[in-house]
Design a protein around this motif. Structure first.
Motif, PDB file in Angstrom:
ATOM      1  N   ASN A  53       0.835  -1.211   0.000  1.00 10.50           N
ATOM      2  CA  ASN A  53       0.000   0.000   0.000  1.00 10.50           C
ATOM      3  C   ASN A  53       0.863   1.252   0.000  1.00 10.50           C
ATOM      4  OD1 ASN A  53      -2.398  -1.428   0.014  1.00 10.50           O
ATOM      5  ND2 ASN A  53      -2.639  -1.344   2.235  1.00 10.50           N
ATOM      6  N   ARG A  54       1.936   1.251   0.781  1.00 10.90           N
ATOM      7  CA  ARG A  54       2.802   2.438   0.832  1.00 10.90           C
ATOM      8  C   ARG A  54       3.554   2.634  -0.480  1.00 10.90           C
ATOM      9  NH1 ARG A  54       7.051   2.879   5.647  1.00 10.90           N
ATOM     10  NH2 ARG A  54       8.069   1.270   4.409  1.00 10.90           N
ATOM     11  N   ARG A  57       1.217   4.344  -2.736  1.00  4.32           N
ATOM     12  CA  ARG A  57       1.035   5.747  -2.345  1.00  4.32           C
ATOM     13  C   ARG A  57       2.234   6.582  -2.787  1.00  4.32           C
ATOM     14  NH1 ARG A  57      -0.634   3.581   2.662  1.00  4.32           N
ATOM     15  NH2 ARG A  57       1.317   4.268   3.649  1.00  4.32           N
ATOM     16  N   SER A  58       3.428   6.070  -2.580  1.00  2.00           N
ATOM     17  CA  SER A  58       4.631   6.799  -2.975  1.00  2.00           C
ATOM     18  C   SER A  58       4.687   6.981  -4.478  1.00  2.00           C
ATOM     19  CB  SER A  58       5.885   6.055  -2.485  1.00  2.00           C
ATOM     20  OG  SER A  58       5.965   6.023  -1.080  1.00  2.00           O
ATOM     21  N   GLU A  60       2.216   7.005  -6.613  1.00  2.00           N
ATOM     22  CA  GLU A  60       1.192   7.974  -7.020  1.00  2.00           C
ATOM     23  C   GLU A  60       1.637   9.403  -6.717  1.00  2.00           C
ATOM     24  OE1 GLU A  60      -3.574   8.903  -6.298  1.00  2.00           O
ATOM     25  OE2 GLU A  60      -2.531   7.424  -5.066  1.00  2.00           O
ATOM     26  N   ALA A  61       2.302   9.588  -5.576  1.00  2.00           N
ATOM     27  CA  ALA A  61       2.725  10.928  -5.179  1.00  2.00           C
ATOM     28  C   ALA A  61       3.740  11.517  -6.149  1.00  2.00           C
ATOM     29  CB  ALA A  61       3.304  10.900  -3.769  1.00  2.00           C
ATOM     30  N   LYS A  70      -2.117  -4.147  -7.081  1.00  2.00           N
ATOM     31  CA  LYS A  70      -1.606  -4.589  -5.779  1.00  2.00           C
ATOM     32  C   LYS A  70      -1.664  -6.108  -5.659  1.00  2.00           C
ATOM     33  CE  LYS A  70      -2.806  -0.352  -3.284  1.00  2.00           C
ATOM     34  NZ  LYS A  70      -3.613   0.249  -2.178  1.00  2.00           N
ATOM     35  N   TYR A 147       7.212  11.667   3.670  1.00  2.00           N
ATOM     36  CA  TYR A 147       6.242  10.570   3.680  1.00  2.00           C
ATOM     37  C   TYR A 147       6.365   9.726   2.422  1.00  2.00           C
ATOM     38  CZ  TYR A 147       3.229  12.788   0.190  1.00  2.00           C
ATOM     39  OH  TYR A 147       2.727  13.309  -0.982  1.00  2.00           O
ATOM     40  N   ILE A 148       6.953  10.274   1.367  1.00  2.00           N
ATOM     41  CA  ILE A 148       7.227   9.519   0.140  1.00  2.00           C
ATOM     42  C   ILE A 148       8.520   8.736   0.351  1.00  2.00           C
ATOM     43  CG2 ILE A 148       7.706   9.665  -2.327  1.00  2.00           C
ATOM     44  CD1 ILE A 148       6.250  12.391  -2.306  1.00  2.00           C
ATOM     45  N   ASN A 202       3.710  15.035   6.539  1.00  2.00           N
ATOM     46  CA  ASN A 202       4.622  14.898   5.401  1.00  2.00           C
ATOM     47  C   ASN A 202       6.091  14.899   5.815  1.00  2.00           C
ATOM     48  OD1 ASN A 202       2.297  15.008   3.920  1.00  2.00           O
ATOM     49  ND2 ASN A 202       2.917  16.701   2.614  1.00  2.00           N
TER      50      ASN A 202
END
Length: 291
Positions: A53-54, A57-58, A60-61, A70, A147-148, A202
């Motif tokens: 999941n992380r 998220r990274s 996508e960021a 996934k 956070y990335i 962040n």
């Protein structure tokens, strides 16, 4: 140390010695990528879903399109363990970059991401987990999107190296007088039976083990406060500890050469270590059985 020759590249498996990317690779030239380090105990992943999941998220960021879902990545990573016949403690390093293209700052068009993952043996550091470690403090000079989980780790590398040169395990980072995290882990202060740690903003990495620490604390009835603490507060701490996938829940017994409390891992830290071992289904050589 175990020899794990099979790596995952894109959605294929190959021998580690055959993997090659062009020298114009954006992870290499720009640090234009993201990564994860996933712990394995007795041949099984720990917190795999949280890490996947992380990673998404990274990615996508920073606008990297991953070439799988996934569920597909989960299956690929499980196959990686099977092909390498992993049965002991290890870790997987997983990296995704924007791909290979002529060097330009702007994103290349129609270029697939480069993704690879490989397994490395990793035994638990029972001595450190049992007795604790020393740390130093350093000013946090990183960017504002920690956070990335990106490949841009030079400030972290320099802080970790300075800690090593001082005979220490980690560097505790601080910004404007308040502790953020360590160079490669989250950090916590225990005072009067309560846990304090920097909020998940962040400015810090939202650690997968950090999620578990909060859950363990709630289970044990230990107040878990997402409140920053200052560098000066460290001297008043009853306990300090850090957490990460490779460090687990690690007691800190000194900071900048000054002893924390009585210089031994505290009761709260030991309780959390015991919960970690149960959660990760760690059977042999348990720290909590040797203390």
């Amino acid at each position: 140390m175990a020899n794990y020759p099979i790596i995952l590249s894109q959605t294929k498996f190959t021998h580690r010695d055959t993997l090659q990317y062009p020298y114009e690779e954006r992870g290499l030239q720009f640090g234009d990528g993201v990564y994860e380090v996933i712990r394995i105990y007795n041949g099984k992943y720990y917190l795999l879903e949280e890490h996947i999941n992380r990673l998404f998220r990274s990615a996508e960021a920073v606008k990297i399109a991953l070439p799988f879902t996934k569920d597909e990545l989960t299956n690929l990573l499980n196959t990686l363990l099977q092909k390498n016949e992993v049965e002991t403690d290890a870790k997987v390093y997983l990296q995704a970059t924007r791909g290979s293209a002529p060097r330009e700052h702007t994103f290349p068009e129609d270029v697939p991401a480069n993704v690879y993952a490989y397994v490395t043996a990793l035994s638990r550091n029972l001595e450190f987990l049992k007795n604790g470690v020393g740390t130093i403090t350093k000013r946090d000079v990183r960017w504002e999107n920690c956070y990335i989980k990106s490949l841009n780790l030079l400030p972290n590398v320099l802080a970790k190296q300075e800690a090593k040169e001082h005979g220490c395990y980690e560097a505790i980072l601080h910004k404007d007088g308040f502790v953020t995290e360590c160079s490669s882990s989250n950090v916590y202060l225990v005072r009067n039976g309560e846990i304090f740690t920097h909020p998940a903003t962040n400015n810090i990495l939202h650690g997968c083990v950090r999620i578990r620490v909060e859950q363990f604390a709630k289970k044990l009835g230990i107040p878990f406060n997402e409140e920053g603490f200052s560098v000066e507060d460290i001297a008043l701490a009853d306990e300090l500890f850090l957490s990460s996938s490779t460090s687990e829940i690690m007691p800190i017994i000194s900071v900048d050469g000054k002893t924390i409390a009585d210089g031994k891992p505290g009761a709260t830290t030991k309780q959390l270590q015991a919960e970690y071992e149960k959660d990760a289904v760690i059977l042999p050589n348990q720290v909590t059985q040797t203390t």
